[in-house]
Write a protein that holds these residues in place. Structure first.
Motif, short mmCIF file in Angstrom:
data_model
loop_
_atom_site.label_atom_id
_atom_site.label_comp_id
_atom_site.label_asym_id
_atom_site.label_seq_id
_atom_site.Cartn_x
_atom_site.Cartn_y
_atom_site.Cartn_z
N ARG A 145 0.83 -1.19 0.00
CA ARG A 145 0.00 0.00 0.00
C ARG A 145 0.88 1.25 0.00
O ARG A 145 2.04 1.22 0.38
CB ARG A 145 -0.94 0.01 1.21
N THR A 146 0.28 2.35 -0.46
CA THR A 146 0.92 3.66 -0.38
C THR A 146 -0.10 4.62 0.23
O THR A 146 -1.12 4.92 -0.39
CB THR A 146 1.34 4.18 -1.77
N ASN A 147 0.14 5.06 1.45
CA ASN A 147 -0.79 5.95 2.13
C ASN A 147 -0.66 7.37 1.58
O ASN A 147 0.46 7.89 1.42
CB ASN A 147 -0.53 5.96 3.63
N ILE A 148 -1.79 8.00 1.29
CA ILE A 148 -1.82 9.36 0.77
C ILE A 148 -2.83 10.17 1.57
O ILE A 148 -3.69 9.62 2.27
CB ILE A 148 -2.17 9.39 -0.74
N SER A 149 -2.77 11.49 1.45
CA SER A 149 -3.69 12.36 2.18
C SER A 149 -4.97 12.56 1.36
O SER A 149 -5.03 12.27 0.17
CB SER A 149 -3.03 13.72 2.44
N TYR A 150 -5.98 13.11 2.02
CA TYR A 150 -7.27 13.36 1.36
C TYR A 150 -7.09 14.30 0.17
O TYR A 150 -7.73 14.14 -0.87
CB TYR A 150 -8.25 13.95 2.38
N LYS A 151 -6.18 15.27 0.30
CA LYS A 151 -5.97 16.23 -0.77
C LYS A 151 -5.34 15.59 -2.01
O LYS A 151 -5.39 16.16 -3.10
CB LYS A 151 -5.08 17.37 -0.28
N GLN A 152 -4.75 14.43 -1.83
CA GLN A 152 -4.11 13.73 -2.95
C GLN A 152 -5.07 12.77 -3.66
O GLN A 152 -4.65 12.01 -4.53
CB GLN A 152 -2.89 12.96 -2.45
N ILE A 153 -6.34 12.82 -3.28
CA ILE A 153 -7.34 11.93 -3.88
C ILE A 153 -8.29 12.77 -4.73
O ILE A 153 -8.86 13.75 -4.27
CB ILE A 153 -8.14 11.18 -2.80
N SER A 154 -8.49 12.37 -5.96
CA SER A 154 -9.34 13.11 -6.90
C SER A 154 -10.80 13.09 -6.46
O SER A 154 -11.29 12.10 -5.88
CB SER A 154 -9.19 12.51 -8.30
N ASP A 155 -11.52 14.16 -6.78
CA ASP A 155 -12.96 14.20 -6.54
C ASP A 155 -13.68 13.12 -7.33
O ASP A 155 -14.79 12.69 -6.95
CB ASP A 155 -13.53 15.58 -6.92
N ASN A 156 -13.07 12.67 -8.43
CA ASN A 156 -13.68 11.60 -9.22
C ASN A 156 -13.80 10.32 -8.40
O ASN A 156 -14.80 9.60 -8.49
CB ASN A 156 -12.83 11.32 -10.47
N VAL A 157 -12.80 10.05 -7.58
CA VAL A 157 -12.83 8.87 -6.73
C VAL A 157 -13.86 9.06 -5.62
O VAL A 157 -14.67 8.15 -5.35
CB VAL A 157 -11.43 8.59 -6.13
N ILE A 158 -13.82 10.20 -4.97
CA ILE A 158 -14.74 10.46 -3.86
C ILE A 158 -16.19 10.36 -4.33
O ILE A 158 -17.04 9.72 -3.69
CB ILE A 158 -14.46 11.84 -3.24
N GLY A 159 -16.50 11.01 -5.46
CA GLY A 159 -17.87 10.99 -5.97
C GLY A 159 -18.33 9.59 -6.33
O GLY A 159 -19.46 9.19 -5.99
N ALA A 160 -17.47 8.82 -7.02
CA ALA A 160 -17.85 7.45 -7.40
C ALA A 160 -18.06 6.58 -6.16
O ALA A 160 -18.99 5.76 -6.10
CB ALA A 160 -16.77 6.85 -8.30
N LEU A 161 -17.21 6.76 -5.17
CA LEU A 161 -17.31 5.94 -3.95
C LEU A 161 -18.60 6.23 -3.20
O LEU A 161 -19.33 5.30 -2.83
CB LEU A 161 -16.10 6.24 -3.06
N ILE A 162 -18.90 7.48 -2.95
CA ILE A 162 -20.10 7.81 -2.18
C ILE A 162 -21.37 7.43 -2.93
O ILE A 162 -22.31 6.87 -2.35
CB ILE A 162 -20.09 9.32 -1.84
N ALA A 163 -21.41 7.69 -4.22
CA ALA A 163 -22.60 7.36 -5.01
C ALA A 163 -22.87 5.86 -5.02
O ALA A 163 -24.02 5.43 -5.03
CB ALA A 163 -22.43 7.87 -6.44
#
Length: 809
Positions: free
Chosen positions: A120-138
């Motif tokens: 794994r490679t741990n990253i911060s929230y700011k390093q995650i695209s809104d495309n991922v966040i939107g797809a995940l929540i939906a």
């Protein structure tokens, strides 16, 4: 017949409590006959078919619900009290650190390896695209921002479908926060009610997560810990693996593929099942439209796109400097056991995210690995042609038997209970496999025994490069391919051949022998040592050579004479002063290099020649920090110690320059165009089993060994098997690549320290003296008549003259 009059009555709606019952229970209650008529005929029928009234149904249902609620509450209370295992408190959760691999860095800041159980490679929230966040929540939790870890709307579905009916695969009620709890605290199996117990645990932990962390922090934790198939964890590694991009730069359709995998990482793996992955991607895109995250028109265009992967398998095989990484592993494990964290526990190399900084220079390391691959390919082709149709081991099949018995396949079959005959039969069966060719891997169908024979014919190598001024290791190449050949040839002890001779000559200088003393190149016999009589490899004798000439042409007879002058034990003691730790046999043949030593010993020993006689132990670690950069240990280089005088060290450096300027390494100038000052020594062992070259430049001391896994794997001739033909080209190619790099072009102009006037005087003598033998004086003899007659006859028989003459005056 009396007419039956049915009294109409208003239909009563099904009680609201039934609306939320699962389908099976709803069907059960709807199938029960309800009696509403007062007609006498129906009452007669009812005598034989007892009816259940709504009143009874309500009472029974109420009792069942009450029992279920009491049972669930009791079970929940038992879980909360820790009767099924401790549940982390909010304080423990606030101190939570997710598992992270320890990372290995070069001196110039490049990540070259990880030590992990989960990749794994741990990253911060700011390093995650809104495309991922939107797809995940939906897709996974559309009410994520409205609930507090548990979505009340799905409670009935969880209770009746997942908990009551024990349908573990149904899921349905898990929020993202609950899934995070599941990722960090994996489920356990209990003797009964495993699913409801684990679900309650996840609900409790999820609720506590929401008290401790913000929504963004929960998403960050989740996307760093979510399994993405195989041993890959987290969105960053998944983005790298499947699309060769980052979580920050990932496109909408790519994010939809990865989020779609969360339902079933194998079923929807885009590499294994591209059609399924595409269908699942489109479902995720539709969910994003439904959640008003994506416009319908945009979603339609994305659904029409083909599934395009940019699969990055680099991390599946090996990283840069894999042999070096494995050399460090046990040392780092030992280090972690000696260091404790704030909670008193020792560090874990595989989960505590340590940062390990090394002396390796990634640019020099890459040049070394490329040089090894490039030259070994050429050499292997030459070797295969040389042995075409024959096996290098000849009739010595014990080599193959030993290789088979040490293989992983053989050991596995033994563990499975196969006897020797059955194992041999398995090794003769052809199977699909991948063979390393020097250019990569190719798929073939071959028997395991033939693959063993194939690999035994391959030449291997080791290359170690060190900065002599600091002792820092700059490049470490332990073999041609770590995935196939695990043995590290930086550490392997092989006969060193003539690369040992500089130690003999340096000991001689320390013992008072002057470099301009001449020695006869004569083959001598030493009766005190069982009539040992060393020969020159080229079979040439005659003339006289001083140390420079004898080293340049690697004359065995003179090395033996010098050793006898100094003594075997003093020479061995001197070699140990140079950092040689291996045992050296007390026999005169060490003058020719019969000792078995490693590159890790030889390269630092040669560094003393340019380091004014000082020995510097090799250094490969700089510092280690924890995951946030707090220093745990800095590795201070050991103070150098004088092995011998600076005066003789500089003399030796000049003698070794002769090997390049007039001896066995002269092709470094002509073929590789190297312009920096170079000193060095080639080495070839008996039967040409090992080829060596150790070269010294002002900036780097680099050693190269070439040979087979077994000494039986060798060229048959000296021309092909000598170190000047096998190891030296690897060294030359390496230095050419390094000195061509912008950061190291200055190496091309590097020179050794100028010789003092005293040293110039000391070395002002020709390398050799060779007097032409005088022509023997032959007394002229007057030829008789018959001498002339038969002389002409013999010439005619040999075809040197045409015709035959009786007289030749």
């Amino acid at each position: 017949m009396k007419k039956i009059i049915r009294r109409k009555s208003k239909s009563k709606a099904i009680p609201s409590i039934f609306k939320n019952l699962p389908g099976k229970l709803k069907n059960f209650f709807s199938s029960i006959p309800l009696v509403r008529s007062s007609d006498s005929t129906l009452r007669e029928e009812a005598k034989f078919k007892p009816a259940i009234t709504f009143k009874k149904i309500g009472k029974i249902t109420g009792i069942l619900v009450l029992i279920l609620l009491i049972g669930f509450f009791s079970l929940f209370l038992a879980v909360l009290l820790g009767l099924f295992g401790e549940i982390p408190s909010t304080r423990q959760l606030s101190m939570l650190q997710t598992s992270a691999p320890s990372e290995l860095y070069t001196a110039d800041g490049l990540l070259i390896g990880r030590f992990y159980k989960q990749d794994r490679t741990n990253i911060s929230y700011k390093q995650i695209s809104d495309n991922v966040i939107g797809a995940l929540i939906a897709t996974e939790d559309s009410r994520f921002y409205q609930h507090h870890g548990i979505d009340s709307r799905s409670i009935f579905r969880v209770i009746f479908k997942t908990l009551l009916l024990q349908q573990e695969s149904s899921g349905g009620g898990s929020t993202i926060t609950q899934q995070l709890a599941k990722n960090l605290y994996p489920r356990k199996r209990y003797s009964f009610l495993s699913t409801p117990i684990n679900k309650f645990k996840e609900m409790i932990i999820a609720n506590r997560f929401e008290e401790v962390f913000t929504k963004e922090q929960i998403l960050e934790l989740y996307l760093n810990t979510v399994p993405m198939g195989g041993n890959i964890f987290g969105i960053e590694r998944a983005a790298q693996r499947f699309f060769d991009t980052s979580a920050k730069k990932i496109k909408i359709e790519q994010a939809a593929v990865l989020v779609g995998m969360l339902k079933a990482t194998t079923t929807y793996n885009p590499k294994l099942h591209p059609e399924r992955a595409k269908e699942r991607r489109n479902v995720v895109l539709s969910q994003m439209v439904k959640a008003n995250i994506l416009e319908p028109g945009k979603a339609d265009s994305l659904r029409a796109l083909p599934l395009e992967l940019n699969y990055n398998s680099r991390h599946e095989e090996v990283e840069l400097a894999p042999y070096f990484k494995e050399y460090l592993r046990p040392q780092l494990e030992e280090f972690c056991q000696t260091q404790t964290k704030e909670n008193g526990e020792p560090y874990d190399l595989y989960s505590d995210g340590l940062k390990i900084y090394t002396t390796i220079d990634s640019r020099i390391q890459k040049a070394a690995e490329r040089a090894v691959i490039q030259r070994l390919r050429v050499l292997q082709e030459e070797f295969d042609k040389h042995w075409s149709g024959r096996n290098p081991w000849g009739k010595n099949t014990g080599l193959i038997t030993k290789a088979v018995q040490s293989s992983a396949r053989y050991k596995h079959l033994q563990e499975e209970g196969y006897n020797e005959d059955e194992i041999n039969e398995e090794f003769r069966k052809k199977v699909n496999t991948e063979l390393y060719t020097g250019w990569g891997y190719r798929k073939v169908k071959i028997s395991p025994i033939d693959s063993v024979r194939y690999y035994q014919k391959m030449l291997n190598t080791g290359l170690l490069s060190m900065d002599p001024r600091t002792g820092f290791i700059k490049a470490w190449v332990g073999g041609i391919n770590y995935k196939t050949f695990k043995y590290d040839h930086i550490l392997s002890r092989r006969q060193v051949g003539s690369t040992f001779k500089p130690f003999v000559y340096a000991a001689a200088l320390e013992g008072g022998i002057e470099p301009c003393e001449y020695f006869q190149n004569s083959r001598l016999t030493y009766p005190a040592y069982e009539n040992w009589s060393p020969q020159n490899s080229d079979g040439q004798y005659g003339g006289e050579y001083n140390m420079r000439g004898a080293l340049a042409h690697s004359i065995n007879t003179i090395s033996a004479q010098i050793l006898m002058r100094i003594g075997i034990q003093p020479t061995i003691q001197f070699a140990h002063q140079l950092g040689i730790k291996s045992s050296i046999p007390a026999v005169p043949s060490i003058a020719l290099g019969t000792a078995n030593l490693s590159l890790l010993e030889m390269v630092p020993a040669y560094s003393t020649f340019i380091n004014n006689g000082k020995y510097l132990a090799p250094v490969y670690l700089l510092r280690i920090t924890d995951r946030i950069g707090k220093p745990l240990k800095s590795f201070v280089p050991v103070q150098p110690k004088y092995a011998f005088s600076a005066y003789n060290a500089r003399t030796m450096l000049e003698l070794l320059k002769g090997v390049v300027e007039e001896g066995t390494a002269s092709r470094l100038r002509t073929e590789y165009g190297l312009s920096m000052d170079i000193a060095g020594k080639t080495g070839t062992t008996q039967n040409h089993a090992d080829g060596w070259f150790i070269g010294v430049t002002p900036n780097l001391v680099t050693g190269v060994w070439v040979g087979g896994e077994s000494p039986l794997i060798r060229f048959r001739t000296l021309d092909l098997g000598q170190g000047a033909h096998t190891a030296l080209p690897v060294w030359g190619e390496f230095m050419r690549k390094v000195s061509a790099l912008p950061a190291f072009q200055i190496y091309n102009y590097a020179g050794f320290e100028p010789l003092s006037l005293e040293l110039q005087e000391r070395l002002s003598c020709p390398s050799s003296r060779y007097e032409e033998p005088e022509e023997p004086v032959v007394e002229e003899k007057k030829e008789s008549f018959f001498d002339k007659l038969f002389k002409n006859k013999n010439k005619n028989k040999k075809g040197k003259k045409k015709g035959w003459k009786l007289f030749n005056w």
